[in-house]
Design an enzyme around this catalytic site. Sequence first.
Site, PDB file in Angstrom:
ATOM      1  N   LYS A 111       0.860  -1.188   0.000  1.00 33.88           N
ATOM      2  CA  LYS A 111       0.000   0.000   0.000  1.00 33.88           C
ATOM      3  C   LYS A 111       0.896   1.237   0.000  1.00 33.88           C
ATOM      4  O   LYS A 111       1.756   1.384   0.876  1.00 33.88           O
ATOM      5  CB  LYS A 111      -0.868  -0.039   1.255  1.00 33.88           C
ATOM      6  CG  LYS A 111      -2.178   0.681   1.145  1.00 33.88           C
ATOM      7  CD  LYS A 111      -2.992   0.344   2.390  1.00 33.88           C
ATOM      8  CE  LYS A 111      -4.309   1.035   2.429  1.00 33.88           C
ATOM      9  NZ  LYS A 111      -4.935   0.873   3.746  1.00 33.88           N
TER      10      LYS A 111
HETATM   11  C1  E4P Z   1      -8.249   1.932   3.716  1.00 33.12           C
HETATM   12  O1  E4P Z   1      -7.561   1.029   3.306  1.00 33.12           O
HETATM   13  C2  E4P Z   1      -8.104   2.548   5.042  1.00 33.12           C
HETATM   14  O2  E4P Z   1      -7.435   1.624   5.886  1.00 33.12           O
HETATM   15  C3  E4P Z   1      -9.399   2.856   5.736  1.00 33.12           C
HETATM   16  O3  E4P Z   1     -10.522   2.428   5.018  1.00 33.12           O
HETATM   17  C4  E4P Z   1      -9.467   4.201   6.350  1.00 33.12           C
HETATM   18  O4  E4P Z   1     -10.715   4.378   6.951  1.00 33.12           O
HETATM   19  P1  E4P Z   1     -11.023   5.473   8.072  1.00 33.12           P
HETATM   20  O5  E4P Z   1     -11.352   6.745   7.396  1.00 33.12           O
HETATM   21  O6  E4P Z   1     -12.216   4.910   8.801  1.00 33.12           O
HETATM   22  O7  E4P Z   1      -9.808   5.565   8.943  1.00 33.12           O
END
Ligand code: E4P
Length: 218
Positions: free
Chosen positions: A83
């Site tokens: 990522k």
């Molecule tokens: C995506 O891969 C992120 O880990 C995640 O969906 C972030 O979500 P949040 O806005 O609830 O922290």
Amino acid sequence: MKFFVDTAETKDIHELAATGLLDGVTTNPTLIAKSGRKILDVIAEICAIVPGPVSAEVAATDYENILREAKVLRRIATNVTIKVPLTPDGLRACKYLSSDGAMVNVTLCFSAAQALLAAKAGATFISPFVGRLDDVGQDGMELISDIVTIYRNYEALHTQVLVASVRSPMHVIHAAKIGAHVATLPPAVLRSLYAHPLTEKGLTTFLADWQKTGQTIA
Ligand code: E4P
């Protein structure tokens, strides 16, 4: 539509994997911090539970160090997805890593233009954050719709739209109606998809009526 779970808690991942409905896992530095565990240990454990893509996020922000960290993460298991942030260095790393056979998830996407760049960089997944857009008064689902439309216009683009920052079952339904490929859900949202009061009420009635028959199925 594929369902990923957005957590680094292996107890939840074990339980959700047992449903047979879990296609992958996403993590981020905040979720790793919450788990209180070392990233390499927790990602290795998750990869052993779930055979699908498991996103592990780099902490570096410059090209060379992103690649250095990606090398370490890729050694963990073949289903590790690297990522990277949606930045010039992140996308440059995405281009290199995807050409080198790695799965790459480009994260922190908040515009259709960014999503187009990620697809051109060969991303396996683009992660638009719908909940965080809603939080600042923009329509997260409109972004999903724009990205899906744009990607469909070009056969050469194979990037999957991974709806992230999901807060409710309605986000999931809207994403599915639009045709997004994947949604990554916090464990509580994934569990809430099962629930409907009429299902519970109907089951209670059926079981009570069944008892009255005195029968067993054997
Ligand atoms: C995506 O891969 C992120 O880990 C995640 O969906 C972030 O979500 P949040 O806005 O609830 O922290």
